[in-house]
Scaffold this active site. Structure first.
Site, PDB file in Angstrom:
ATOM      1  CB  SER A  57      -2.394  -4.546  -7.172  1.00 54.74           C
ATOM      2  OG  SER A  57      -2.360  -3.577  -8.196  1.00 54.74           O
TER       3      SER A  57
ATOM      4  NE  ARG B 244     -12.751  -9.077 -41.587  1.00 57.45           N
ATOM      5  CZ  ARG B 244     -13.790  -8.772 -42.366  1.00 57.45           C
ATOM      6  NH1 ARG B 244     -14.164  -9.614 -43.320  1.00 57.45           N
ATOM      7  NH2 ARG B 244     -14.445  -7.643 -42.190  1.00 57.45           N
TER       8      ARG B 244
ATOM      9  CD  GLU C 115       6.404  -1.671  -8.569  1.00 55.61           C
ATOM     10  OE1 GLU C 115       5.249  -1.237  -8.764  1.00 55.61           O
ATOM     11  OE2 GLU C 115       7.065  -1.397  -7.555  1.00 55.61           O
TER      12      GLU C 115
ATOM     13  CB  ALA D 160      -0.938  -0.019   1.209  1.00 58.68           C
TER      14      ALA D 160
ATOM     15  CB  SER E 239       4.581   9.213  -9.335  1.00 62.50           C
ATOM     16  OG  SER E 239       3.939   8.420 -10.308  1.00 62.50           O
TER      17      SER E 239
END
Length: 375
Positions: A153, A266, A240, A119, A127
């Site tokens: 998250s 297609r 990260e 958290a 930021s």
């Protein structure tokens, strides 16, 4: 890649096919994945592969985790937030918790018994982490934590949450500390807010968290003293950002593969869509960007494993690769025509899921500023 990592990829691919893909619509409808999926991940040994075996992990490296994140994107899943649960939270604990707490916390995360969250972000600070207002006030042998967090998250599912709080507001960034809380729905002073309704990644629980005198033992402080939280955050943001780069690259590769398959099937103007020169040129460029991206992120991973990846290059990887992810997917949507805007087609879902990549883990504007400081 080597034989061991290939085996990890096979195992991860089977996990997503069996335990996640069949349930993606239900996860999206309810706004969060079933916690049992994390337990299945742990049973297979896929959670915490880069955590030491002493604490229940696999004893591997970031490369093992990267394969898991790659396979998750290739499976089209954004419901399990494995970057946070497996790639971020356990490494804060492994780096800064004491031995006793590692023995208590890490095996539960690695097994999937617990789900982890961190958290940081607050309603008034994105930021700008040094200006968080959540407070941790010493009360005997405990901290009393009060404040609000958002965009968390795994917030709905988490059993363990690392909280960024000010232990001394007068010191700015030097007053930030990271404190670990074990939580459930009955924990006094802890409340889960609403699950936020997002543009994409709808199956992944992103919530608000509220702390009102949450009592946490002082021994749950990460590090040997207060005020080291901001430095810890800066150190751990490097992997990260690599996780974002891994996901972005995998998404580009998947988008190109999906679009090649679609355009070859297609028919338009008496030929396939792929036969049209514009289509071929567009896909040639997208495939080239994906290949360059793969070369870049692989080099970053090799450097990171050798302890040679600098923060500037990690920032470059995060912003450039996620920018390219959004651009490549947009071009692939265009080649799908109207079907590219219909969510039953994977490329449309990828378009919605991709946009957040340029915002979280430090916005791309912040990444550019970090790069500029090195010039």
């Amino acid at each position: 890649m080597d034989d061991e990592l290939e085996s990890v990829g096979d195992l991860a691919r089977n996990f997503f096919a069996k335990h996640v893909t069949p349930h993606q619509k239900r996860f999206a409808d309810q706004g969060f994945p079933d916690k049992s999926a994390y337990r299945e991940l742990g049973t297979l040994g896929l959670a915490g592969m880069s955590i030491p075996t002493e604490y229940g992990g696999g004893g591997g490296t970031f490369a093992h985790d990267a394969v898991l994140f790659h396979e998750q994107v290739m499976a089209g899943d954004h419901s399990l937030q494995l970057g946070v649960h497996s790639g971020i939270v356990p490494h804060y604990l492994n780096a800064y918790a004491d031995h006793e707490h590692k023995l208590r916390w890490l095996p539960k995360l690695v097994s999937g018994e617990w789900v982890g969250a961190i958290a940081m972000t607050e309603p008034g600070t994105g930021s700008d982490l040094q200006n968080i207002t959540t407070r941790a006030v010493r009360d005997g042998d405990d901290y009393l934590i009060s404040g609000a967090k958002t965009f968390i998250s795994n917030g709905r599912n988490c059993d363990l949450v690392i909280i960024a709080a000010k232990t001394d507001p007068s010191l700015g960034a030097r007053g930030v500390s990271l404190i670990v809380a074990e939580v459930d729905d009955n924990t006094p002073g802890f409340e889960r807010g609403r699950i936020l309704e997002k543009v994409g990644q709808k199956g992944q629980d992103t919530t608000e968290l509220f702390f009102d005198g949450l009592r946490v033992p002082v021994t749950n402080l990460l590090g040997d003293r207060e005020g080291t939280g901001f430095a810890q955050l800066m150190q751990q943001l490097l992997p990260e950002r690599l996780i974002c780069g891994v996901a972005a690259t995998a998404a580009m590769e998947r988008a190109v593969a999906i679009t090649i398959e679609y355009t070859k099937s297609r028919n338009m103007f008496g030929q396939t869509l792929f036969d049209l020169q514009n289509t071929r040129f567009e896909l040639a460029e997208c495939a080239s960007i994906a290949r360059i991206s793969r070369t870049f992120i692989d080099d970053c991973i090799v450097r990171y494993l050798a302890g040679q990846l600098d923060a500037t290059t990690a920032a470059m990887a995060k912003y450039w690769l996620t920018d390219q992810q959004c651009a490549v997917i947009d071009r692939c949507v265009q080649l799908h025509g109207g079907y590219g805007y219909v969510l039953e087609y994977p490329i449309a879902q990828m378009y919605a899921d991709a946009r957040i990549q340029r915002i979280y883990a430090g916005s791309n504007e912040v990444m550019k500023d970090l790069v500029a400081r090195s010039l």
